[in-house]
Design a protein around this motif. Sequence first.
Motif, PDB file in Angstrom:
ATOM      1  N   LYS A   1       1.730  22.778   8.269  1.00  0.00           N
ATOM      2  CA  LYS A   1       0.654  23.706   7.892  1.00  0.00           C
ATOM      3  C   LYS A   1      -0.715  23.077   8.150  1.00  0.00           C
ATOM      4  O   LYS A   1      -0.933  21.899   7.854  1.00  0.00           O
ATOM      5  CB  LYS A   1       0.751  24.096   6.410  1.00  0.00           C
ATOM      6  N   PRO A   2      -1.668  23.853   8.685  1.00  0.00           N
ATOM      7  CA  PRO A   2      -3.016  23.327   8.901  1.00  0.00           C
ATOM      8  C   PRO A   2      -3.771  23.284   7.578  1.00  0.00           C
ATOM      9  O   PRO A   2      -3.355  23.926   6.607  1.00  0.00           O
ATOM     10  CB  PRO A   2      -3.638  24.356   9.848  1.00  0.00           C
ATOM     11  N   GLU A   3      -4.867  22.545   7.540  1.00  0.00           N
ATOM     12  CA  GLU A   3      -5.652  22.461   6.313  1.00  0.00           C
ATOM     13  C   GLU A   3      -6.341  23.796   6.037  1.00  0.00           C
ATOM     14  O   GLU A   3      -6.425  24.238   4.895  1.00  0.00           O
ATOM     15  CB  GLU A   3      -6.709  21.357   6.415  1.00  0.00           C
ATOM     16  N   ARG A   4      -6.833  24.434   7.118  1.00  0.00           N
ATOM     17  CA  ARG A   4      -7.544  25.705   6.886  1.00  0.00           C
ATOM     18  C   ARG A   4      -7.620  26.532   8.170  1.00  0.00           C
ATOM     19  O   ARG A   4      -7.338  26.048   9.248  1.00  0.00           O
ATOM     20  CB  ARG A   4      -8.947  25.458   6.343  1.00  0.00           C
ATOM     21  N   HIS A   5      -8.008  27.801   8.022  1.00  0.00           N
ATOM     22  CA  HIS A   5      -8.133  28.692   9.194  1.00  0.00           C
ATOM     23  C   HIS A   5      -9.470  28.420   9.898  1.00  0.00           C
ATOM     24  O   HIS A   5     -10.318  27.687   9.397  1.00  0.00           O
ATOM     25  CB  HIS A   5      -8.038  30.152   8.774  1.00  0.00           C
TER      26      HIS A   5
ATOM     27  N   ARG B   1       1.468  29.749   1.056  1.00  0.00           N
ATOM     28  CA  ARG B   1       2.388  30.628   1.742  1.00  0.00           C
ATOM     29  C   ARG B   1       2.852  30.242   3.121  1.00  0.00           C
ATOM     30  O   ARG B   1       2.226  29.476   3.834  1.00  0.00           O
ATOM     31  CB  ARG B   1       1.677  31.981   1.910  1.00  0.00           C
TER      32      ARG B   1
ATOM     33  N   PRO C   1       3.505  28.884  10.034  1.00  0.00           N
ATOM     34  CA  PRO C   1       2.873  28.051   8.992  1.00  0.00           C
ATOM     35  C   PRO C   1       1.524  28.623   8.543  1.00  0.00           C
ATOM     36  O   PRO C   1       1.121  28.446   7.399  1.00  0.00           O
ATOM     37  CB  PRO C   1       2.697  26.701   9.696  1.00  0.00           C
ATOM     38  N   CYS C   2       0.821  29.331   9.444  1.00  0.00           N
ATOM     39  CA  CYS C   2      -0.502  29.845   9.082  1.00  0.00           C
ATOM     40  C   CYS C   2      -0.815  31.132   9.851  1.00  0.00           C
ATOM     41  O   CYS C   2      -0.440  31.260  11.021  1.00  0.00           O
ATOM     42  CB  CYS C   2      -1.572  28.803   9.398  1.00  0.00           C
ATOM     43  N   LEU C   3      -1.513  32.044   9.169  1.00  0.00           N
ATOM     44  CA  LEU C   3      -1.869  33.342   9.766  1.00  0.00           C
ATOM     45  C   LEU C   3      -2.724  33.166  11.018  1.00  0.00           C
ATOM     46  O   LEU C   3      -2.565  33.842  12.020  1.00  0.00           O
ATOM     47  CB  LEU C   3      -2.650  34.171   8.742  1.00  0.00           C
TER      48      LEU C   3
ATOM     49  N   ARG D   1       4.885  32.617   6.429  1.00  0.00           N
ATOM     50  CA  ARG D   1       5.187  33.973   6.876  1.00  0.00           C
ATOM     51  C   ARG D   1       6.380  33.953   7.822  1.00  0.00           C
ATOM     52  O   ARG D   1       6.533  33.007   8.593  1.00  0.00           O
ATOM     53  CB  ARG D   1       3.998  34.578   7.629  1.00  0.00           C
TER      54      ARG D   1
ATOM     55  N   ARG E   1      -0.817  21.027  -1.403  1.00  0.00           N
ATOM     56  CA  ARG E   1      -0.724  22.416  -1.878  1.00  0.00           C
ATOM     57  C   ARG E   1       0.739  22.771  -2.152  1.00  0.00           C
ATOM     58  O   ARG E   1       1.615  22.375  -1.384  1.00  0.00           O
ATOM     59  CB  ARG E   1      -1.307  23.364  -0.831  1.00  0.00           C
TER      60      ARG E   1
ATOM     61  N   CYS F   1      -3.887  27.622  -0.486  1.00  0.00           N
ATOM     62  CA  CYS F   1      -2.824  28.291   0.282  1.00  0.00           C
ATOM     63  C   CYS F   1      -1.456  27.937  -0.310  1.00  0.00           C
ATOM     64  O   CYS F   1      -1.185  26.790  -0.620  1.00  0.00           O
ATOM     65  CB  CYS F   1      -2.869  27.853   1.742  1.00  0.00           C
TER      66      CYS F   1
ATOM     67  N   PHE G   1     -10.091  30.614   1.423  1.00  0.00           N
ATOM     68  CA  PHE G   1      -9.170  30.424   0.300  1.00  0.00           C
ATOM     69  C   PHE G   1      -8.038  29.463   0.666  1.00  0.00           C
ATOM     70  O   PHE G   1      -7.059  29.357  -0.039  1.00  0.00           O
ATOM     71  CB  PHE G   1      -8.615  31.773  -0.159  1.00  0.00           C
ATOM     72  N   CYS G   2      -8.250  28.705   1.740  1.00  0.00           N
ATOM     73  CA  CYS G   2      -7.143  27.871   2.207  1.00  0.00           C
ATOM     74  C   CYS G   2      -6.835  26.686   1.288  1.00  0.00           C
ATOM     75  O   CYS G   2      -5.722  26.163   1.328  1.00  0.00           O
ATOM     76  CB  CYS G   2      -7.434  27.382   3.623  1.00  0.00           C
TER      77      CYS G   2
ATOM     78  N   PHE H   1     -11.281  31.228  11.122  1.00  0.00           N
ATOM     79  CA  PHE H   1     -11.748  32.593  11.351  1.00  0.00           C
ATOM     80  C   PHE H   1     -13.240  32.629  11.659  1.00  0.00           C
ATOM     81  O   PHE H   1     -13.727  33.511  12.347  1.00  0.00           O
ATOM     82  CB  PHE H   1     -11.452  33.474  10.128  1.00  0.00           C
TER      83      PHE H   1
HETATM   84  S1  SF4 Z   1      -5.409  31.144   6.781  1.00  0.00           S
HETATM   85 FE1  SF4 Z   1      -3.662  29.760   6.967  1.00  0.00          FE
HETATM   86  S2  SF4 Z   1      -4.136  27.961   5.725  1.00  0.00           S
HETATM   87 FE2  SF4 Z   1      -5.553  29.589   5.155  1.00  0.00          FE
HETATM   88  S3  SF4 Z   1      -4.615  30.593   3.399  1.00  0.00           S
HETATM   89 FE3  SF4 Z   1      -3.970  31.743   5.218  1.00  0.00          FE
HETATM   90  S4  SF4 Z   1      -2.054  30.827   5.855  1.00  0.00           S
HETATM   91 FE4  SF4 Z   1      -3.039  29.394   4.424  1.00  0.00          FE
END
Ligand code: SF4
Length: 319
Positions: free
Chosen positions: A296-300, A249, A260-262, A251, A7, A247, A243-244, A302
Amino acid sequence: MKDRYGRNIDYMRLSVTDRCNLSCDYCSAGKKDTGTNPLSKDQILAIASAASSAGITKFKLTGGEPLMRSDLPEIIKSIKSLPGVVSVTLTTNGVLLSDKCEELKDAGIDLINVSIDTCDKKEYQTLTGSDKLTKVIEGIRACIANGIRVRINTVNRGSKTDVISLVKFADSLDVDLRFIELMPIGKARDMKGSPNLDIMKTLENEFGTGTEDEAKGNGPARYFSFPKLKIRVGFISALGEGFCDECNRLRVTSDGKLKPCLCFGDVIDLNGALKLEAGTREEALVKLIKEAVDSKPERHTFGTPDGITETRGMDYIGG
Ligand code: SF4
């Protein structure tokens, strides 16, 4: 900069304060003294300079409430002048916008997102703890009058979100509106939102079939046009769609932690590097920024709350 998943990471959300003049129920920033000291202008610019050297070309200034910083226009102007920077945008609750609009224009702001979750005065007071909705609308009108691109961000709170009147309100201002699925971070962790898909159905029933607009912004939002609307309506669907894969971004929190990730609590502390002499400081910051991209991780996660290791609120993280 490319991360391990290929990414392109070229966008940085920079929180310039965790203080706020509102107290939204899913954040409550305004209600407490966070005890953290926001970064100085010099420190913010050092991070932005290193980030642009490392490959970041787009910056979003966030908070808390960024307009509470009197030096914000200078920060915007300085970041805009960095080599390779293509856009500097802002997210605000809009309460101070009508007073600061001209300064922001002179500073060269590229776009302003204004957070409004209801256009009902009474409901606004309940949700934010303030009666400032009229002032916020004045701020949006001032941006339009000054030729500044402005959009409305609305957190999707499920049944609490009066979708039709919000979209009609935005259409009357001729300002695009984006619905953001409630992310289980901080106080919102225990709150229930609903999928943006439900909102899409409501909009199609009222305004006709939605057509996706290929043009995308700096972030994960998808935009749709509707036959009976002038504006586009955007959707940021962290839970519904994920939407990872796209990604782009990083922060930086208001006290100098690089995230690296939210979703996860992992941070890289920039404060040590910020104390170095200017020459070595840039090099040290670039190294840490690249380290963050590599981690950065591949995905969240949540969808599985136990996997969410970020415990602080959006007021601290900067959204
Ligand atoms: S949750 Fe983490 S990996 Fe996914 S888009 Fe947001 S910052 Fe990127």
